[in-house]
Design a protein around this motif. Structure first.
Motif, PDB file in Angstrom:
ATOM      1  N   LEU A 551       0.827  -1.202   0.000  1.00 22.96           N
ATOM      2  CA  LEU A 551       0.000   0.000   0.000  1.00 22.96           C
ATOM      3  C   LEU A 551       0.865   1.257   0.000  1.00 22.96           C
ATOM      4  O   LEU A 551       0.570   2.239  -0.707  1.00 22.96           O
ATOM      5  CB  LEU A 551      -0.928   0.000   1.223  1.00 22.96           C
ATOM      6  N   GLU A 552       1.942   1.216   0.771  1.00 21.34           N
ATOM      7  CA  GLU A 552       2.832   2.376   0.827  1.00 21.34           C
ATOM      8  C   GLU A 552       3.442   2.656  -0.537  1.00 21.34           C
ATOM      9  O   GLU A 552       3.478   3.796  -0.997  1.00 21.34           O
ATOM     10  CB  GLU A 552       3.936   2.134   1.856  1.00 21.34           C
ATOM     11  N   ILE A 553       3.918   1.595  -1.203  1.00 24.25           N
ATOM     12  CA  ILE A 553       4.517   1.756  -2.534  1.00 24.25           C
ATOM     13  C   ILE A 553       3.485   2.293  -3.517  1.00 24.25           C
ATOM     14  O   ILE A 553       3.758   3.197  -4.320  1.00 24.25           O
ATOM     15  CB  ILE A 553       5.080   0.408  -3.021  1.00 24.25           C
ATOM     16  N   PHE A 554       2.263   1.744  -3.452  1.00 27.46           N
ATOM     17  CA  PHE A 554       1.210   2.140  -4.378  1.00 27.46           C
ATOM     18  C   PHE A 554       0.864   3.619  -4.216  1.00 27.46           C
ATOM     19  O   PHE A 554       0.854   4.382  -5.188  1.00 27.46           O
ATOM     20  CB  PHE A 554      -0.024   1.276  -4.142  1.00 27.46           C
ATOM     21  N   TYR A 555       0.603   4.019  -2.994  1.00 31.42           N
ATOM     22  CA  TYR A 555       0.179   5.403  -2.771  1.00 31.42           C
ATOM     23  C   TYR A 555       1.347   6.391  -2.861  1.00 31.42           C
ATOM     24  O   TYR A 555       1.151   7.548  -3.219  1.00 31.42           O
ATOM     25  CB  TYR A 555      -0.537   5.526  -1.420  1.00 31.42           C
ATOM     26  N   ARG A 556       2.551   5.927  -2.551  1.00 33.62           N
ATOM     27  CA  ARG A 556       3.708   6.800  -2.736  1.00 33.62           C
ATOM     28  C   ARG A 556       3.895   7.088  -4.213  1.00 33.62           C
ATOM     29  O   ARG A 556       4.230   8.214  -4.603  1.00 33.62           O
ATOM     30  CB  ARG A 556       4.955   6.144  -2.153  1.00 33.62           C
ATOM     31  N   SER A 557       3.677   6.062  -5.043  1.00 39.59           N
ATOM     32  CA  SER A 557       3.764   6.261  -6.494  1.00 39.59           C
ATOM     33  C   SER A 557       2.691   7.234  -6.971  1.00 39.59           C
ATOM     34  O   SER A 557       2.958   8.107  -7.798  1.00 39.59           O
ATOM     35  CB  SER A 557       3.618   4.917  -7.209  1.00 39.59           C
ATOM     36  N   MET A 558       1.488   7.111  -6.438  1.00 38.95           N
ATOM     37  CA  MET A 558       0.419   8.036  -6.803  1.00 38.95           C
ATOM     38  C   MET A 558       0.761   9.454  -6.378  1.00 38.95           C
ATOM     39  O   MET A 558       0.600  10.415  -7.139  1.00 38.95           O
ATOM     40  CB  MET A 558      -0.897   7.594  -6.156  1.00 38.95           C
TER      41      MET A 558
END
Length: 589
Positions: A551-558
């Protein structure tokens, strides 16, 4: 002995147009979950669906009465099979041959309807547009007691069946003791011991499996494959495969093209094999088998094997060669379990546990005949498995896959844990169940749940008016109502499909998992307000470390994408301001 016939209630009385228009609204109790599809079967150009409440629905080509509606008209949407007996049978299994249909009720009795020139219905030679009880089984005991009972005059109990299967012009049943019966245009042996295909309307026992339990059977045009217990009883992982019948294309998997009149063990799937057989299917002239690796490991390794005619790539081996021995199909998923398998005339389809659907064979694996083919770069047969794209998830996975079935040139997938059906392939005669006759190269939604009683009444009244030659104002009004209701229903269901797709994509974007109505938050079920922030906090509380990292990777990318876009926009604004300033400076005297 006369046959028992299920007479449809629509033919026992007439409906007036005023009765249709004055029908009271359904009570709130009727607003419940739609019927769940627990099994499907496809014939040459018709499909059967069995719901969890014991009803059978059919659609597609109606010739020969194969739909069981009491008439030979095509049905473009799922329509209830004729019934009205007292008590009405509760069906638990269905099967479809090329032009006939079978259904098994919860008391172990068999019903059949449709084409019957070879006796595949189990009685006489006349076609039947209604489900009729196969009373031959009512007069039989188990094969173990047939010889003993023939020597005495004592009464015998009727035979109870546990499963049914149909293919081509023949039918099969397995009784509660694990014995197998066949009738119709079946492989048999002449008095001289030679192979032949002969018709019989009387169910015949297959004595070769005496002392074993027949668990599954599949049949093509003129060949049969059976999965039988290695020992006397079935323990869940000891099935071996036998095959017999026409073998002119090697479809028996015995390493040659010699036809067999009696069952012969397929050596690749015998007791000494390292693979456990758990699913079998037959096309017109080819065979497919699903197996699981015999291993003590927790992870399951399933494989699909094919053999027989390969002219249209239906074997999935990358060639059009005919193969006489089982060969594994490459290119299928290895990290998930293959849960369902079926064969059409010249195509094959498998479904994995994670929702991937793979097709291969004639016309890109759709089974379409050349008169309804692709054009351009996508034309031609699929010699290797092709993944079917899901309109529901905008990817390659269907949610809640259950079962797949293949007709001659169409495929139907049950998904959504039984509450949704998808169909693709040739659409003539309404075989795709979407109230159209156009072909579809991608999965389209079958109009399920079935039409309500009011709409069915209009359809039945129109059919009665057309068969009785009525051509007056009432008939015209019924036709207009039917057309309007059909268009509105199709429009609403297309909108529902679009909204469900949008909701699922949105749910994946926010919560990183597909939308599943069984796990909807209680706040959404009990209130019109959905607190996304609260539900997201709940997901964070229940997520493990790996999920939190994802989740951290996903939202950090966003977030990085948003910051990058803001920065670019700010630079553009600064450049624009600079240009305006310079332009204004040059204009100053």
């Amino acid at each position: 002995m006369p046959r028992v016939v299920l007479v449809p209630s629509s033919l026992s009385h007439s409906h007036s147009s005023s009765a249709v228009s004055s029908t009271a609204p359904l009570p709130p109790a009727a607003a419940q979950m739609p019927p769940k599809v627990v099994a499907v079967a496809a014939g040459e150009a018709h499909t059967l669906a069995l719901s969890g409440d014991g009803e059978v629905y059919s659609w597609g080509r109606g010739m020969f009465g194969r739909l069981g509606t009491g008439r030979e008209a095509d049905e473009h949407v799922p329509t209830a099979v004729a019934g009205g007996g007292s008590p009405r049978p509760r069906f638990v299994a269905v099967a479809a041959g090329a032009y006939h249909s079978l259904a098994l009720d919860d008391e172990g009795s068999l019903w059949s309807w449709g084409y019957n020139i070879y006796g595949q219905l189990g009685y006489g030679e006349e076609n039947s547009p209604f489900p009729c009880l196969v009373e031959r089984f009512q007069d039989l005991g188990s094969p173990e007691t047939l010889q003993a009972e023939a020597q005495n005059s004592g009464t015998q109990s009727s035979l109870k069946l546990s499963s049914v299967k149909a293919g081509g012009m023949m039918s099969f049943a397995i009784d509660t003791l694990g014995a197998m019966w066949m009738w119709g245009n079946c492989p048999q042996q002449t008095d001289a011991g030679e192979f032949c295909i002969a018709a019989s309307s009387v169910p015949l026992p297959v004595w070769d499996f005496h002392g074993h339990t027949v668990v599954k059977v599949a049949c093509g045009n003129e060949h049969v494959v059976a999965a039988v217990s290695a020992g006397e009883t079935y323990t869940g992982c000891d099935l071996v495969c036998y095959a017999w019948g026409n073998n002119n294309h090697g479809q028996l998997g015995l390493g040659d093209k010699e036809s067999r009149s009696r069952p012969v063990l397929i050596s690749g799937f015998g007791e000494g094999s390292s693979w456990d057989v758990y699913e079998i299917a037959c096309g017109a002239w080819h065979t497919a088998v699903l197996t699981n690796k015999k291993s003590f490991d927790v992870d399951l390794e399933s494989r699909c094997w094919t053999f027989g005619l390969g002219d249209n790539g239906q074997l999935g081996h990358g060639t059009t060669a005919t193969i006489c021995s089982p060969q594994p199909v490459d290119g299928l998923p290895t990290g998930s379990f293959l849960i369902s398998l079926d064969c059409g005339l010249f195509h094959t389809t498998v479904v994995s546990s994670d929702g991937e659907v793979w097709c291969w064979g004639m016309e890109r694996g759709l089974g379409l005949c050349p008169d309804a083919s692709f054009s351009g770069v996508d034309s031609g047969d699929a010699l290797r498995p092709i993944r079917v794209q899901s309109p529901e998830t905008n990817g390659f996975k269907f949610l809640g896959p259950v079962q797949v079935t293949c007709g001659a040139a169409h495929t139907v997938l049950v998904a959504g844990d039984g509450y949704r059906m998808w169909a693709w392939g040739r659409g003539r005669s309404g075989v795709l169940g979407r109230n159209q006759t156009a072909d579809s190269y991608i999965p389209c939604v079958v109009m399920w749940p079935p039409l309500d009683e009011n709409f069915q009444e209009i359809r039945e009244d129109r059919a009665q008016a057309s068969t009785s030659g009525v051509n007056d104002q009432n008939s015209a009004e019924l036709e207009q109502k039917l057309s309007a209701a059909s268009e509105e229903l199709q429009f609403l269901r297309s909108k529902l499909t679009l909204m469900e797709r949008y909701a699922n994509i949105l749910h994946i974007s926010i919560f990183r998992k597909p939308l599943d109505e069984r796990t909807l938050p209680r706040s959404l079920q009990e209130s019109p307000v959905f607190d996304i922030r609260k539900e997201f906090e709940n997901i964070l509380d229940t997520a493990d470390t790996d999920e939190l990292n994802r989740l951290e990777i996903f939202y950090r990318s966003m977030l990085s994408g948003v910051k990058d876009k803001l920065l670019k926009r700010r630079v553009q604004e600064m450049v624009q301001e600079c240009i305006v300033s310079l332009s204004a400076g040059r204009q100053t005297p």
